[in-house]
Structures are given as structure tokens and as C-alpha cells.
Write a protein that holds these residues in place. Sequence first.
Motif, short mmCIF file in Angstrom:
data_model
loop_
_atom_site.label_atom_id
_atom_site.label_comp_id
_atom_site.label_asym_id
_atom_site.label_seq_id
_atom_site.Cartn_x
_atom_site.Cartn_y
_atom_site.Cartn_z
N VAL A 34 10.97 -38.30 -67.38
CA VAL A 34 11.38 -37.88 -68.71
C VAL A 34 11.67 -36.38 -68.71
O VAL A 34 10.94 -35.59 -68.09
N THR A 35 12.76 -36.00 -69.36
CA THR A 35 13.14 -34.59 -69.48
C THR A 35 13.32 -34.25 -70.95
O THR A 35 13.27 -35.12 -71.83
N ASP A 36 13.54 -32.95 -71.25
CA ASP A 36 14.05 -32.61 -72.57
C ASP A 36 15.27 -33.48 -72.82
O ASP A 36 16.09 -33.71 -71.90
N SER A 37 15.41 -34.00 -74.03
CA SER A 37 16.48 -34.96 -74.30
C SER A 37 17.01 -34.79 -75.72
O SER A 37 16.23 -34.54 -76.66
N ILE A 38 18.32 -34.93 -75.86
CA ILE A 38 18.96 -34.93 -77.17
C ILE A 38 19.50 -36.33 -77.41
O ILE A 38 20.35 -36.81 -76.67
N PHE A 39 18.98 -37.00 -78.45
CA PHE A 39 19.49 -38.30 -78.86
C PHE A 39 20.49 -38.06 -79.98
O PHE A 39 20.19 -37.36 -80.96
N VAL A 40 21.67 -38.64 -79.85
CA VAL A 40 22.73 -38.44 -80.85
C VAL A 40 23.22 -39.81 -81.31
O VAL A 40 23.62 -40.63 -80.48
N ALA A 41 23.18 -40.05 -82.61
CA ALA A 41 23.56 -41.36 -83.13
C ALA A 41 24.26 -41.24 -84.46
O ALA A 41 24.03 -40.29 -85.23
N THR A 42 25.10 -42.23 -84.75
CA THR A 42 25.66 -42.42 -86.08
C THR A 42 25.51 -43.90 -86.44
O THR A 42 25.57 -44.76 -85.57
N GLY A 43 25.30 -44.18 -87.73
CA GLY A 43 25.21 -45.56 -88.19
C GLY A 43 24.14 -46.35 -87.47
O GLY A 43 23.03 -45.87 -87.20
N THR A 44 24.48 -47.59 -87.10
CA THR A 44 23.53 -48.44 -86.39
C THR A 44 23.34 -48.02 -84.94
O THR A 44 22.53 -48.63 -84.22
N GLY A 45 24.05 -46.97 -84.51
CA GLY A 45 23.79 -46.40 -83.20
C GLY A 45 22.39 -45.82 -83.08
O GLY A 45 21.95 -45.47 -81.98
N VAL A 46 21.69 -45.75 -84.21
CA VAL A 46 20.31 -45.27 -84.18
C VAL A 46 19.36 -46.33 -83.62
O VAL A 46 18.21 -46.01 -83.26
N ALA A 47 19.81 -47.57 -83.49
CA ALA A 47 18.94 -48.66 -83.03
C ALA A 47 18.27 -48.35 -81.69
O ALA A 47 17.04 -48.41 -81.58
N PRO A 48 19.04 -48.05 -80.63
CA PRO A 48 18.36 -47.77 -79.36
C PRO A 48 17.51 -46.51 -79.41
O PRO A 48 16.53 -46.40 -78.66
N MET A 49 17.86 -45.56 -80.29
CA MET A 49 17.07 -44.34 -80.40
C MET A 49 15.68 -44.65 -80.97
O MET A 49 14.69 -44.04 -80.59
N ARG A 50 15.63 -45.63 -81.86
CA ARG A 50 14.33 -46.07 -82.37
C ARG A 50 13.51 -46.68 -81.23
O ARG A 50 12.30 -46.45 -81.13
N GLY A 51 14.18 -47.45 -80.36
CA GLY A 51 13.48 -48.00 -79.20
C GLY A 51 12.98 -46.91 -78.27
O GLY A 51 11.84 -46.96 -77.78
N PHE A 52 13.82 -45.90 -78.02
CA PHE A 52 13.40 -44.78 -77.17
C PHE A 52 12.16 -44.10 -77.74
O PHE A 52 11.19 -43.83 -77.00
N THR A 53 12.19 -43.79 -79.04
CA THR A 53 11.08 -43.03 -79.62
C THR A 53 9.81 -43.87 -79.70
O THR A 53 8.71 -43.34 -79.51
N GLN A 54 9.94 -45.17 -79.96
CA GLN A 54 8.74 -46.01 -79.96
C GLN A 54 8.09 -46.05 -78.58
O GLN A 54 6.86 -46.10 -78.47
N TRP A 55 8.91 -46.03 -77.53
CA TRP A 55 8.37 -46.05 -76.18
C TRP A 55 7.77 -44.70 -75.81
O TRP A 55 6.68 -44.63 -75.21
#
Length: 273
Positions: A113-134
Motif C-alpha cells: 500500500v502506498t499514498d493513493s488518490i482515489f478519483v470517482a464520479t457517479g457510481t464510479g465510487v463503488a470500487p472506492m467504497r470497497g477499497f476503503t472498507q478493506w
Amino acid sequence: MARELYTARLAHKECISEVAQCYHFRFEIEGLDAFPFTPGQFISAVAPDPNGKQQTRAYSIASAPSGHGFDLCVNRVEGGFFSNHLADLPDMPVGGTVQCHGPHGHFVLQQPVTDSIFVATGTGVAPMRGFTQWLFPPDSGPDAGPDRSEGKQIWLVYGTRHETDIYYHEYFETLAQRKPNFHYLPTLSRAKDDWTGLRGYVQDHVVKIVEERAARLGQPLPAAPVDPATPASDLKFDIYTYICGLNFMVSSVRDKLAAFGWHKKQIIFERYD
């Protein structure tokens, strides 16, 4: 070789934006004790349409692995078969089932894991929710676990047009309050006058993050080019960006980062149009 089909039973269904007609679903795979996948992957749902034609639609998983279930975040699309099939009560009540296969895809976090920027619009936030839950499991309950972020700085830049289109807003706000190394940056392109948060497009806020981070660490911009003789398997970076959304947004963010000298291997993306 035929893909193995699973039967997924709907355990929970919630409209999380009446205006945008966005639904959150929790499915559980029948006959399995666990449904393993890597956060960021997707499943493909399969069902016959009214004409008897088999339809398949890919959906990013909106959760981290948890037992034999997975979450989806789906916008109802006017005239679209699958989104309406899932959202409409007669077709998909709680307890109803859908066939699916997976998991699939390579839109996953780089290790370590490194410093990371998650960028999403609309339902593109779905995998970002998975990332943050993990990365940031809850402190208690069945999914409790150790913080996997290793203290790295994690930014989520989430762009929508209107405040009503911000999905999982309370979850991300609460997470940012709980974890000081998680930075939640929702931004609206058509904000009302009473909106006190960020405005504009995600790519502009990504630029600010990169510039401020480089200044803080004393790193030059643009970055020094990577030796082209370095094998791809040996490329390691201290920060990655993960982008999910419509093609125009994905391309805009990639262009901004390329101008900073970022290597293409630092930019992980998935587009859904």
C-alpha cells in the motif's frame, strides 16, 4: 470453458438517492460460506430480458469481502433492462435471486500500500467504497480487523453534479473523522449557493493534491522520467492514482497526471462508458 454461475439472493435493497434513482444492493451467494474477491473487482449479472435474450451486465463490487456476500451500487437507466430489473420491486424483491459470475477485473490496489488518490464520479465510487472498507475495517463487529493503510495518506476525490448525487456520503464523512490519514473531498460541478464544500471538477482538485504533496515532500514537478530499460515488473512508486468513471473524466485526470511526469503504471483506471 463455460463460466461458473452463482445464484445471488438479494438480502438488502435501498434507494440511496431518489433524485438520481441510485440503489444500493446487498447480495449473498447461495451455497457458499465465503465469496472471495479482491476489492475493486466486478461481477457480471446474467438474466433473460422480456424477449428471452440473455443479457449480461458488469457491476463493480461496492464492498470489501465479507462472508458470502457483496454490495452493488446501481443507477437506474431509462430504458435500460438490467438496472430496472434490479431496481423494480416486482422483478427483484428482497429474497429474489439473480445469476452472476465472477469476480473479474484488475482494478485493484497495488501492493504494498502506498499514498493513493482515489478519483470517482457517479457510481464510479463503488470500487472506492470497497477499497476503503478493506483499508480501514471497522473497530468492532463481524468485519472488524486491523488498519491495512499502514499510515499512508489516502485521498478520495468524488465528483458529482448535485449534492443529491453524492452516494455513501455519511459513510465517507464518518470514516474521515475516524481515520486522520483518509481525506474525503466531495466536489460539485453544479452546486447550489448553500453548498459549503468544494466546487468544480475532480481533475482540478487532483492537481492541488499532487502539487501540495510534492511541495511538502520536496519532490520536483514534473517528476524525473523513469529509465525505459526498467522492466515493468520492477516499477515501484510512492503514490498511485485509481480512477473510475466516465471516459472523459478518466482521460482528463490521466492527462493532468502525465503532465506532472507520472508514469502510466502509476495511474490505474476503469471506465464504464
